[in-house]
Design a protein around this motif. Structure first.
Motif, PDB file in Angstrom:
ATOM      1  N   VAL A 184       1.068  -1.245   0.025  1.00  0.00           N
ATOM      2  CA  VAL A 184       0.049   0.052   0.033  1.00  0.00           C
ATOM      3  C   VAL A 184       1.056   1.399   0.037  1.00  0.00           C
ATOM      4  CG1 VAL A 184      -1.894   1.304   1.479  1.00  0.00           C
ATOM      5  CG2 VAL A 184      -1.805  -1.344   1.172  1.00  0.00           C
ATOM      6  N   VAL A 185       0.961   1.886  -1.116  1.00  0.00           N
ATOM      7  CA  VAL A 185       1.658   3.166  -1.328  1.00  0.00           C
ATOM      8  C   VAL A 185       1.117   4.324  -1.201  1.00  0.00           C
ATOM      9  CG1 VAL A 185       3.370   4.177  -3.081  1.00  0.00           C
ATOM     10  CG2 VAL A 185       3.292   1.619  -2.692  1.00  0.00           C
ATOM     11  N   LEU A 186       1.675   5.232  -0.254  1.00  0.00           N
ATOM     12  CA  LEU A 186       1.194   6.877  -0.001  1.00  0.00           C
ATOM     13  C   LEU A 186       2.115   7.638  -0.870  1.00  0.00           C
ATOM     14  CD1 LEU A 186      -0.144   5.335   2.557  1.00  0.00           C
ATOM     15  CD2 LEU A 186       0.131   7.580   3.387  1.00  0.00           C
ATOM     16  N   SER A 187       3.461   7.309  -0.996  1.00  0.00           N
ATOM     17  CA  SER A 187       4.132   8.177  -1.606  1.00  0.00           C
ATOM     18  C   SER A 187       4.172   7.949  -3.110  1.00  0.00           C
ATOM     19  CB  SER A 187       5.685   7.999  -1.311  1.00  0.00           C
ATOM     20  OG  SER A 187       5.709   8.259   0.275  1.00  0.00           O
ATOM     21  N   VAL A 188       2.897   7.915  -3.693  1.00  0.00           N
ATOM     22  CA  VAL A 188       2.858   7.726  -5.232  1.00  0.00           C
ATOM     23  C   VAL A 188       3.613   8.478  -6.103  1.00  0.00           C
ATOM     24  CG1 VAL A 188       0.697   9.129  -5.294  1.00  0.00           C
ATOM     25  CG2 VAL A 188       0.858   7.031  -6.824  1.00  0.00           C
ATOM     26  N   GLY A 189       3.997   9.654  -5.729  1.00  0.00           N
ATOM     27  CA  GLY A 189       4.805  10.212  -6.675  1.00  0.00           C
ATOM     28  C   GLY A 189       6.081   9.365  -7.050  1.00  0.00           C
ATOM     29  N   ALA A 190       6.452   8.743  -6.030  1.00  0.00           N
ATOM     30  CA  ALA A 190       7.787   8.025  -6.384  1.00  0.00           C
ATOM     31  C   ALA A 190       7.420   6.845  -7.360  1.00  0.00           C
ATOM     32  CB  ALA A 190       8.413   7.493  -5.100  1.00  0.00           C
ATOM     33  N   LEU A 191       6.012   6.667  -7.674  1.00  0.00           N
ATOM     34  CA  LEU A 191       6.174   5.609  -8.444  1.00  0.00           C
ATOM     35  C   LEU A 191       6.511   6.025 -10.157  1.00  0.00           C
ATOM     36  CD1 LEU A 191       2.845   3.918  -7.598  1.00  0.00           C
ATOM     37  CD2 LEU A 191       5.079   3.066  -7.112  1.00  0.00           C
ATOM     38  N   LEU A 192       6.497   7.293 -10.385  1.00  0.00           N
ATOM     39  CA  LEU A 192       6.766   7.918 -11.696  1.00  0.00           C
ATOM     40  C   LEU A 192       8.376   7.749 -11.851  1.00  0.00           C
ATOM     41  CD1 LEU A 192       4.534  11.001 -12.135  1.00  0.00           C
ATOM     42  CD2 LEU A 192       3.978   8.555 -12.454  1.00  0.00           C
ATOM     43  N   GLN A 193       9.016   7.549 -10.432  1.00  0.00           N
ATOM     44  CA  GLN A 193      10.629   7.635 -10.804  1.00  0.00           C
ATOM     45  C   GLN A 193      10.976   5.989 -10.718  1.00  0.00           C
ATOM     46  OE1 GLN A 193       9.597  10.213  -8.491  1.00  0.00           O
ATOM     47  NE2 GLN A 193       9.462  11.323 -10.422  1.00  0.00           N
ATOM     48  N   ASN A 194      10.007   5.335 -10.393  1.00  0.00           N
ATOM     49  CA  ASN A 194      10.074   3.695 -10.145  1.00  0.00           C
ATOM     50  C   ASN A 194       9.119   3.053 -10.848  1.00  0.00           C
ATOM     51  OD1 ASN A 194      12.531   3.496  -8.053  1.00  0.00           O
ATOM     52  ND2 ASN A 194      11.109   5.186  -7.475  1.00  0.00           N
ATOM     53  N   GLU A 195       8.899   3.544 -12.413  1.00  0.00           N
ATOM     54  CA  GLU A 195       7.502   2.773 -12.916  1.00  0.00           C
ATOM     55  C   GLU A 195       7.622   1.343 -13.092  1.00  0.00           C
ATOM     56  OE1 GLU A 195       5.343   5.060 -16.054  1.00  0.00           O
ATOM     57  OE2 GLU A 195       7.148   6.581 -15.747  1.00  0.00           O
TER      58      GLU A 195
END
Length: 272
Positions: free
Chosen positions: A96-107
């Motif tokens: 469960v990911v809250l820092s979802v912005g980081a997914l754009l750097q770790n797609e």
């Protein structure tokens, strides 16, 4: 006699304002779930209140959470997202990911989850209406826009402001400090605009989703308004969030995580 299913094991990474609330809610009881472990960059800082929990979880290094639990809730700084999420989804488990912005750097984490049968869940967080956006995205969304207004304290120190020498500490009226894509917003405001990335991933992606950010000394709440036009519906929705102990984050964010966890094994589940 019906067989009783074993409770799903949950770990929480990060014990700031959000993580602490999630841990306490799990300790008080969420249907079908059991808190087993936590991780923190400063574990000694939290010994006092952790010791008072009804069932004290193990305090583990981040690297060991994926083995200890079936679900790991990330409530940590965005720079730690990869180290938390990758081991979980590689084991076919749920993050469960809250820092979802980081997914754009770790797609690639999304592909990793797909490859190994894992899952990444992004709670609605401080936004509103992601159920409507995901439904509209089954059809065709023509446009999606987020307008965010935050008290000055909630934006101070953002990389975009520093990089462009935008001074907001002494402003006396609303100032638009950013206009661009959700991807650019996440890069320029990593502690503030997880909502923009969540909206973009639910809808038409981080490059087509438009974002405006205002520093507003006239407001005391973190305010978000989304506007979506699609082939099935046109809708706009707004929310005014009371800041938590961390002015960059609304109180409702922790409640959204708790609501997400309640849905996972609930006997009755409401909403998309």
């Amino acid at each position: 006699m019906a067989e009783v299913k074993a409770k799903t094991r949950v770990a929480v990474a990060g014990l700031g304002a959000i993580g602490a609330d999630v841990v306490k809610a799990l300790d008080q009881g969420i249907e079908g779930l059991r808190l087993v472990a936590v991780a923190s960059q400063s574990p000694g800082k939290h010994e006092g209140w952790l010791a008072k929990l009804a069932s004290k979880p193990k305090v583990l290094p981040i690297a060991e959470l994926a083995d200890a639990a079936d679900i790991v809730v990330e409530c940590a700084p965005s720079k730690l997202v990869r180290s938390i999420v990758a081991p979980v989804v590689e084991r076919g488990k749920t993050a469960v990911v809250l820092s979802v912005g980081a997914l754009l750097q770790n797609e690639d984490l999304i592909g990793l989850a797909r490859e190994h049968g894992g899952q990444i869940i992004v709670p609605t967080g401080a936004l509103i209406g992601l159920d409507a956006v995901t439904a509209a995205a089954v059809g065709t969304i023509h446009s999606a826009k987020l307008v965010t207004r935050k008290p000055v304290a909630g934006l101070l120190g953002a990389p975009h402001l520093v990089e462009h020498n935008i001074e907001i500490a002494d402003i006396t009226e609303p100032l638009r400090v950013f206009e661009g894509s959700a991807r650019e917003a996440a890069r320029g405001f990593p502690a503030n605009l997880n909502v923009a990335v969540a909206l973009s991933l639910a809808g038409i992606g981080p490059d087509r989703t438009r974002v405006e950010i205002w520093a507003d000394p006239t407001v005391t709440r973190n305010t978000h308004r989304i506007e979506v036009d699609s082939d099935s519906a046109r809708f706009s929705m707004g929310i005014e969030n009371i800041p938590s102990e961390n002015p960059k984050t609304g109180r409702i964010t922790a409640l959204s995580v708790i609501a997400t966890l309640r849905k996972l094994r609930a006997s009755l589940r409401i909403g998309t």
